[in-house]
Design an enzyme around this catalytic site. Structure first.
Site, PDB file in Angstrom:
ATOM      1  N   TYR A 196      -0.250  89.972  32.228  1.00 39.75           N
ATOM      2  CA  TYR A 196       0.808  88.920  32.653  1.00 39.75           C
ATOM      3  C   TYR A 196       0.484  87.902  33.548  1.00 39.75           C
ATOM      4  CZ  TYR A 196       5.857  88.070  33.441  1.00 39.75           C
ATOM      5  OH  TYR A 196       6.849  87.368  33.545  1.00 39.75           O
ATOM      6  N   LYS A 207       0.802  83.946  32.169  1.00 41.14           N
ATOM      7  CA  LYS A 207       1.692  82.942  32.792  1.00 41.14           C
ATOM      8  C   LYS A 207       0.890  81.828  33.610  1.00 41.14           C
ATOM      9  CE  LYS A 207       5.533  84.820  31.512  1.00 41.14           C
ATOM     10  NZ  LYS A 207       6.695  84.305  30.443  1.00 41.14           N
TER      11      LYS A 207
END
Ligand code: NAD
Length: 255
Positions: free
Chosen positions: A159, A163
């Site tokens: 993640y 991002k």
């Protein structure tokens, strides 16, 4: 008061949470909205909410699409252009979390899936919408990144990397098309009350290591607070804001 009269917004992940709040807010501000989600039922619920509030059944259209799939994205953009003729605002918002596993522990399969949806999916939709924006020499893109897009200890490895990639893509688009009437910014939501953790299984060791950072962000936001920030960045009031990476976290990252 921000107005989106006669503007068309395409919001991904608009069947739930932050994306639903964005779609509802754009419609309330006068826009027409393409409500994209991989979950058909949830997308339809968002459209029903917009129709009930506006009394206008042409105000929003639901499109079931998987942003991680190139053909699905092509069909999504084709439907959007077919329905409303153009896309003025793109909110690349759909995303999934990982298991919070640290780099040594994350499975390559989870790495691939999270990168595919969060980063490649954001790229695919942007790539498909940009030619339409360039033709009109007008467009505002708002990407939903995360605090994990600028720091290393706010989520698992996949993640976090995805991002950070969204932040990089935001700056690339902002720089590349600054003179073509297109702006691209990102919001970094803090912890927000949504369905993102629904059905997730967490890696206990990773979650324990991340908990000191996550505890700092224990003030929860409502999805509407993220939508407010996105609407501002997409609006003419932000006409000279391009390439900004904006924390919307109640001060979490300020400390
Ligand atoms: P959510 O799960 O409530 O909503 C996400 C929506 O995206 C869901 O309706 C889901 O069906 C849809 N979606 C998932 N994969 C998709 C795909 N491949 N194609 C199309 N749609 C897909 O979660 P949310 O918290 O509203 O998440 C929205 C964005 O906010 C995500 O990018 C997430 O990473 C980001 N974010 C959330 C938080 C938080 O605390 N909730 C914090 C930082 C960033």
């Amino acid at each position: 008061m921000t107005t989106f009269d006669d503007r068309v917004a395409l919001v991904t992940g608009a069947g739930s949470g932050i994306g639903r709040a964005m779609a509802v807010a754009f419609a309330a501000a006068g826009g027409r909205v393409v409500v994209c989600d991989i979950d058909q039922e949830r997308a339809a619920e968002t459209v029903a909410e917009i129709t009930a509030a506006s009394g206008d059944d042409g105000r929003a259209v639901a499109v079931t699409a998987d942003i991680a799939d190139e053909d699905s994205v092509a069909a999504l953009v084709e439907t959007a252009i077919g329905a409303y003729g153009r896309v003025d605002v793109l909110c690349n918002n759909a995303g999934i979390i990982d298991s919070m596993a640290l780099p040594a522990d994350i499975s390559p399969a989870m790495w691939d899936r999270v990168l595919r949806v969060n980063l490649t999916g954001t790229f695919l939709v942007t790539h498909a919408v940009l030619p339409h924006m360039l033709r009109h020499r007008r467009g505002a893109i708002v990407n939903t990144a995360s605090e994990a897009g600028v720091r290393g200890g706010a989520a698992g490895a996949a993640y976090t990397a995805s991002k950070h990639g969204v932040v990089g893509l935001t700056r690339s688009v902002a720089w590349a098309y600054a003179k073509d009437g297109i702006r691209c910014n990102a919001i970094l939501p803090g912890a927000t009350l949504t369905n993102i953790a629904e059905g997730a299984t967490f890696d206990q060791a990773g979650a324990a290591r991340l908990s000191p950072v996550l505890a700092l962000g224990d003030q929860f936001a409502q999805p509407e607070q993220m939508a407010d920030a996105a609407l501002f960045l997409a609006s003419d009031a932000a006409s000279f804001i391009n390439g900004a990476i904006v924390p919307v976290d109640g001060g979490w990252s300020a400390g």
